[in-house]
Scaffold this motif. Structure first.
Motif, PDB file in Angstrom:
ATOM      1  N   TRP A 275      29.533 108.356  44.413  1.00 18.70           N
ATOM      2  CA  TRP A 275      30.960 108.649  43.863  1.00 18.70           C
ATOM      3  C   TRP A 275      31.772 107.469  44.278  1.00 18.70           C
ATOM      4  O   TRP A 275      32.666 107.137  43.722  1.00 18.70           O
ATOM      5  N   SER A 276      31.465 106.934  45.585  1.00 18.25           N
ATOM      6  CA  SER A 276      32.218 105.770  46.068  1.00 18.25           C
ATOM      7  C   SER A 276      32.058 104.683  45.037  1.00 18.25           C
ATOM      8  O   SER A 276      32.930 104.085  44.781  1.00 18.25           O
ATOM      9  N   MET A 277      30.715 104.368  44.725  1.00 18.90           N
ATOM     10  CA  MET A 277      30.500 103.232  43.909  1.00 18.90           C
ATOM     11  C   MET A 277      31.214 103.499  42.449  1.00 18.90           C
ATOM     12  O   MET A 277      31.505 102.544  42.041  1.00 18.90           O
ATOM     13  N   GLU A 278      30.951 104.596  42.079  1.00 20.92           N
ATOM     14  CA  GLU A 278      31.791 105.016  40.775  1.00 20.92           C
ATOM     15  C   GLU A 278      33.091 104.655  40.802  1.00 20.92           C
ATOM     16  O   GLU A 278      33.705 103.808  39.819  1.00 20.92           O
ATOM     17  N   GLU A 279      34.054 105.072  41.826  1.00 21.38           N
ATOM     18  CA  GLU A 279      35.460 104.973  41.900  1.00 21.38           C
ATOM     19  C   GLU A 279      35.563 103.625  42.335  1.00 21.38           C
ATOM     20  O   GLU A 279      36.739 103.057  41.638  1.00 21.38           O
ATOM     21  N   LEU A 300      37.602 111.896  37.927  1.00 22.03           N
ATOM     22  CA  LEU A 300      38.703 111.438  38.938  1.00 22.03           C
ATOM     23  C   LEU A 300      40.006 111.569  38.466  1.00 22.03           C
ATOM     24  O   LEU A 300      40.801 112.022  39.406  1.00 22.03           O
ATOM     25  N   TRP A 301      40.306 111.561  37.139  1.00 21.33           N
ATOM     26  CA  TRP A 301      41.525 111.938  36.569  1.00 21.33           C
ATOM     27  C   TRP A 301      41.961 113.362  37.006  1.00 21.33           C
ATOM     28  O   TRP A 301      43.060 113.633  37.280  1.00 21.33           O
ATOM     29  N   LYS A 302      40.905 114.288  36.631  1.00 21.47           N
ATOM     30  CA  LYS A 302      41.374 115.549  36.890  1.00 21.47           C
ATOM     31  C   LYS A 302      41.412 115.932  38.415  1.00 21.47           C
ATOM     32  O   LYS A 302      42.445 116.827  38.708  1.00 21.47           O
TER      33      LYS A 302
END
Ligand code: BG6
Length: 494
Positions: A275-279, A300-302
Motif C-alpha cells: 500500500w505504501s508503494m501504491e500511494e 485512497l479517495w474513499k
C-alpha cells in the motif's frame, strides 16, 4: 556488466538550487525564493508578512491565507538567509561550468528552466525575452560541447504570482498557464532540446506525508490530491503538445524513487509495504505511463473523503499525453512496518526505521545500491518504457586542502556499487538509457538549505553563512567520473 553504446552519462541540477540571479534578467519571484537556510536539526522556514505587516517564519506554507482575500504576502525578512537567491550562481558561471562538464565528458546535463524567468508572473501575455535568450545561450553551448540538455520544466519553483491567485495548485487554471509556458519553451528550444521532464518528484506531494511521518486531515489530503490531479493533466497536455511541436521529443515524468521494504515478514507488513508503494509511487507513475488512475486510487479517495474535480476532458487528456520515458531520483530505501520499532535514524527526508543491513550517510540516508537494482527491475517490469536515473549521489562534508584539493574518496565509494547495480539491471533486461548524478556541481540542499551538504564532482566556494567567492574546483571524484564516462562504465577503479 555492459552499458549500451550511446548511454547518457552526466549530472543533474535544478534552477532553484543552482541558477541564482533570482532578481536579475527580468525574472519574477518563485515559491522557493522565500525559503530560508536550515539544517537537519533546524528545518528550513518559509517567511511572510501578515495583513498587519508583521513578519513570520513558519514550517508550513500559509497557502490559503496567501490567496487575495487572506492578505498574507511572502516576504524576505531581515535576519534570515535565503540561499536559493544566489544558488551557486550558474547564471553568471554557466560558460565555465559547461566547460567543466565537457572536460568530464558529459553526454547529458540535467537542469531546469525557472518558469518565472520565462513568465515572471507565471501567466503574462508575453514571455520575458531576456529569460528566453539566457536558456538559448545555455542550450546552444551545451550542444556545441556535444552535451544533450535534459530539461525539467518545474522543479519546486511555482511562480509566486500564481500562488497568490490560485494557491498551491488548487485551481484548474494552473493547467492552461503551465501549457502556455510549455508551448513557449518547446517552440523556442525545439531544435536544441530533445529530452524533457514535466514535474520534478511529483509524488513528493503524497510520499512526504507517509514516508516522513505525520497525520494530516482529510481536507489537507484532498488538497494534495487536487494539486496532483491538476499537475497530471498539465503534464499530459504538455506531453501531447510537445509531440506536435517536435515528434522527436522524448518527454518523461519524474518521481522521487521512494522505494520501501517491509520491515518484517509479518504478512501485515507485506501488505503495508504494498500500500505504501501504491500511494507513494505507483499512484503517480501509473497516471503518467498508463494515462489513467489505477484501481487502488478509489480506495485512497474513499479513505480520505476525496472528491476530485475530474472532467471527461481530463480523462481524455490523460490518455493522450502518456510519457515516452520514466525517470526517477534514487538515493535510498526506507522500511515500513505495522510494528513499534525503537531503532530509528534521524535525518531529513528519512523515514526513521533503521535497516540493520544498511549503512547511513551523515544526513541519515540509507546507502543501498541493491535497492537501485531492485527498483530498476520492478519499475521496468511494470512500465516497459525507457528509464533514466536522473538523480543519485551522496551528500557529504568535504574538506578543502592546500591547493584547492578535495579528496572525496567516500563519494567514489558510494558511486561504484550504484553504477554496478545499474549495470546488473541492464544485463537483466532493463532499458536504462541515462544516469545523471545529483548536484554534479555543488549547489544548495533542497531539504536543509545547507551548502555543507555537498554532492558535486565540482566544488563551489560557497558556505552556509552565504560567504565564498564562488570559484570552482575539481574534486578527486571529478577525475574518477571522467574515467568512468570515457570507458562507458567499464572502468570504475579508484
Ligand atoms: C531530490 C530533489 O529530492 O533530492 C533535489 O529533486 C534535491 O532538488 C535532492 O536537492 C537531494 O536532496 P537534498 O535535501 O540533499 O538537497
Amino acid at each position: 556488466m555492459s552499458f549500451p553504446k550511446g548511454f547518457l552519462w552526466g549530472g543533474a541540477t535544478a534552477a532553484n538550487q543552482y541558477e541564482g540571479g533570482w532578481n536579475e534578467g527580468g525574472r519574477g519571484p518563485a515559491l522557493t525564493d522565500y525559503t530560508t537556510g536550515g539544517s537537519v536539526k533546524e528545518s528550513r522556514k518559509v517567511t511572510w508578512i501578515d495583513k498587519d505587516g508583521q513578519g513570520h517564519a513558519t514550517n508550513q506554507v500559509p497557502f490559503d491565507d496567501a490567496l487575495p482575500e487572506g492578505g498574507v504576502k511572502y516576504a524576505c525578512l531581515d535576519g534570515y538567509l535565503y540561499p536559493n537567491h544566489e544558488g551557486t550562481d550558474f547564471y553568471h558561471h554557466y560558460k565555465e561550468d559547461i566547460a567543466l562538464f565537457a572536460e568530464m565528458g558529459y553526454k547529458v546535463f540535467r537542469m531546469s528552466i525557472s518558469w518565472s524567468r520565462i513568465f515572471p508572473n507565471g501567466d503574462d501575455e508575453e514571455p520575458n525575452a531576456e529569460g528566453i535568450a539566457f536558456y538559448k545561450d545555455v542550450f546552444t553551448l551545451l550542444r556545441q560541447n556535444n552535451i544533450e540538455p535534459l530539461v525539467t520544466m518545474h522543479h519546486f519553483d511555482t511562480p509566486i504570482a500564481l500562488v497568490y491567485k490560485w494557491g498551491d495548485w488548487q485551481d484548474r487554471r494552473y493547467i492552461d498557464a503551465f501549457v502556455k509556458y510549455a508551448k513557449v519553451v518547446f517552440t523556442e528550444y525545439k531544435d536544441l532540446v530533445k529530452y524533457w521532464l514535466t514535474f520534478n518528484e511529483i509524488n513528493n506531494t503524497l510520499s512526504c506525508i507517509n514516508i516522513f511521518g505525520g497525520n494530516i486531515s482529510d481536507e489537507d489530503y484532498a488538497k494534495r490530491m487536487t494539486h496532483l490531479h491538476y499537475q497530471f493533466v498539465a503534464s499530459a497536455k504538455a506531453v501531447k503538445l510537445g509531440h506536435e511541436i517536435n515528434p522527436d521529443f522524448m518527454i518523461g515524468c519524474m518521481l522521487s524513487g521512494m522505494v520501501t521494504y517491509p520491515h518484517t515478514c509479518d504478512p501485515k507488513d507485506i501488505q503495508e509495504n504494498q500500500w505504501s508503494m501504491e500511494e507513494n509511487f505507483w499512484y503517480c507513475g501509473d497516471v503518467h505511463v498508463f494515462g489513467e488512475y489505477s484501481p487502488f486510487a478509489k480506495r485512497l479517495w474513499k479513505a480520505h473523503n476525496v472528491k476530485l474535480d475530474i472532467t471527461e476532458q481530463d480523462l481524455k487528456d490523460l490518455k493522450e499525453g502518456t510519457v515516452d520515458m520514466f525517470t526517477y531520483s534514487y538515493y535510498m530505501t526506507n522500511n515500513v512496518t505495522t510494528h513499534e520499532v525503537e531503532d530509528k535514524v534521524a535525518g531529513n527526508y528519512s523515514a526513521g526505521i533503521r535497516n540493520p543491513y544498511l549503512t547511513y550517510s551523515d544526513w541519515g540516508w540509507a546507502v543501498d545500491p541493491d535497492g537501485l537494482q531492485y527498483s530498476l527491475e520492478v519499475i521496468y517490469d511494470r512500465y516497459r518504457i525507457p528509464l533514466m536515473i536522473v538523480e543519485n549521489g551522496l551528500g557529504a562534508f568535504d574538506t578543502v586542502e592546500e591547493g584547492d584539493v578535495i579528496h572525496d574518496g567516500y563519494r567514489i565509494d558510494y558511486y561504484i556499487p550504484h553504477i554496478e547495480a545499474m549495470g546488473k539491471a541492464i544485463d537483466n533486461g532493463v532499458d536504462l538509457i541515462a544516469y545523471t548524478t545529483w548536484g554534479c556541481v555543488d549547489c544548495v540542499s533542497a531539504g536543509t538549505g545547507e551548502m555543507r551538504k555537498r554532492y558535486g564532482f565540482i566544488y563551489v566556494d560557497k558556505h552556509d553563512d552565504g560567504t565564498g567567492d564562488l570559484h570552482r574546483g575539481r574534486k578527486d571524484s571529478f577525475f574518477w567520473y571522467q574515467k568512468v564516462i570515457k570507458s562507458n562504465g567499464e572502468d570504475l577503479s579508484k
